[in-house]
Design a protein around this motif. Structure first.
Motif, mmCIF file in Angstrom:
data_model
loop_
_atom_site.group_PDB
_atom_site.id
_atom_site.type_symbol
_atom_site.label_atom_id
_atom_site.label_comp_id
_atom_site.label_asym_id
_atom_site.label_seq_id
_atom_site.Cartn_x
_atom_site.Cartn_y
_atom_site.Cartn_z
ATOM 1 N N ARG A 211 7.948 10.876 -5.153
ATOM 2 C CA ARG A 211 9.106 10.533 -4.320
ATOM 3 C C ARG A 211 9.876 9.351 -4.909
ATOM 4 O O ARG A 211 11.104 9.375 -4.985
ATOM 5 C CB ARG A 211 8.647 10.184 -2.910
ATOM 6 N N PHE A 212 9.159 8.330 -5.358
ATOM 7 C CA PHE A 212 9.832 7.166 -5.918
ATOM 8 C C PHE A 212 10.418 7.459 -7.292
ATOM 9 O O PHE A 212 11.477 6.939 -7.645
ATOM 10 C CB PHE A 212 8.889 5.966 -5.965
ATOM 11 N N ASN A 213 9.739 8.271 -8.095
ATOM 12 C CA ASN A 213 10.309 8.651 -9.390
ATOM 13 C C ASN A 213 11.576 9.476 -9.204
ATOM 14 O O ASN A 213 12.550 9.308 -9.944
ATOM 15 C CB ASN A 213 9.295 9.429 -10.224
ATOM 16 N N ARG A 214 11.585 10.378 -8.234
ATOM 17 C CA ARG A 214 12.774 11.179 -7.948
ATOM 18 C C ARG A 214 13.926 10.267 -7.503
ATOM 19 O O ARG A 214 15.064 10.442 -7.933
ATOM 20 C CB ARG A 214 12.453 12.214 -6.878
ATOM 21 N N ALA A 215 13.633 9.276 -6.681
ATOM 22 C CA ALA A 215 14.667 8.333 -6.234
ATOM 23 C C ALA A 215 15.158 7.472 -7.395
ATOM 24 O O ALA A 215 16.343 7.141 -7.465
ATOM 25 C CB ALA A 215 14.115 7.450 -5.119
ATOM 26 N N LEU B 154 0.828 -1.204 0.000
ATOM 27 C CA LEU B 154 0.000 0.000 0.000
ATOM 28 C C LEU B 154 0.865 1.258 0.000
ATOM 29 O O LEU B 154 0.594 2.211 -0.723
ATOM 30 C CB LEU B 154 -0.933 0.016 1.212
ATOM 31 N N TYR B 155 1.927 1.265 0.791
ATOM 32 C CA TYR B 155 2.824 2.419 0.834
ATOM 33 C C TYR B 155 3.519 2.620 -0.517
ATOM 34 O O TYR B 155 3.625 3.742 -1.004
ATOM 35 C CB TYR B 155 3.875 2.230 1.936
ATOM 36 N N ALA B 156 3.972 1.535 -1.118
ATOM 37 C CA ALA B 156 4.722 1.641 -2.366
ATOM 38 C C ALA B 156 3.847 2.098 -3.531
ATOM 39 O O ALA B 156 4.319 2.814 -4.411
ATOM 40 C CB ALA B 156 5.372 0.305 -2.694
ATOM 41 N N PHE B 157 2.583 1.696 -3.544
ATOM 42 C CA PHE B 157 1.718 2.025 -4.667
ATOM 43 C C PHE B 157 0.748 3.172 -4.384
ATOM 44 O O PHE B 157 -0.122 3.443 -5.200
ATOM 45 C CB PHE B 157 0.942 0.777 -5.125
ATOM 46 N N PRO C 209 -0.696 6.682 -4.515
ATOM 47 C CA PRO C 209 -0.452 7.710 -5.537
ATOM 48 C C PRO C 209 0.354 8.915 -5.036
ATOM 49 O O PRO C 209 1.114 9.502 -5.801
ATOM 50 C CB PRO C 209 -1.858 8.138 -5.949
ATOM 51 N N ARG C 210 0.224 9.297 -3.803
ATOM 52 C CA ARG C 210 0.943 10.453 -3.285
ATOM 53 C C ARG C 210 2.455 10.226 -3.253
ATOM 54 O O ARG C 210 3.232 11.176 -3.311
ATOM 55 C CB ARG C 210 0.455 10.786 -1.876
ATOM 56 N N ASN C 211 2.891 8.966 -3.164
ATOM 57 C CA ASN C 211 4.321 8.655 -3.096
ATOM 58 C C ASN C 211 4.975 8.503 -4.461
ATOM 59 O O ASN C 211 6.174 8.276 -4.545
ATOM 60 C CB ASN C 211 4.534 7.374 -2.294
#
Length: 62
Positions: free
Chosen positions: A40-44, A30-33, A35-37
């Motif tokens: 952050r993951f694309n930047r990483a 749930l945390y990984a998918f 939408p608000r994150n």
């Protein structure tokens, strides 16, 4: 009063561990998918490429 046998304690521990790991896995997904994150993951994902000047040549950077 009935005492807890070793087999009963082992069964409870295995069941609790199973449900704990399932809940933890669901929480991580749930945390990984969420939408608000996404940003952050694309930047990483791309940040490792931002600091590179080119391929390694084996010599020290200046």
């Amino acid at each position: 009063m009935m005492g807890l046998s070793h087999d009963m304690v082992v069964g409870i521990a295995k069941s609790f561990g199973l449900f704990y790991l399932i809940a933890l896995s669901i929480g991580i997904c749930l945390y990984a998918f969420w939408p608000r994150n996404r940003s952050r993951f694309n930047r990483a994902k791309y940040s490792i490429l931002d600091d590179e000047n080119g391929p390694l040549t084996g010599e020290e950077p200046r």
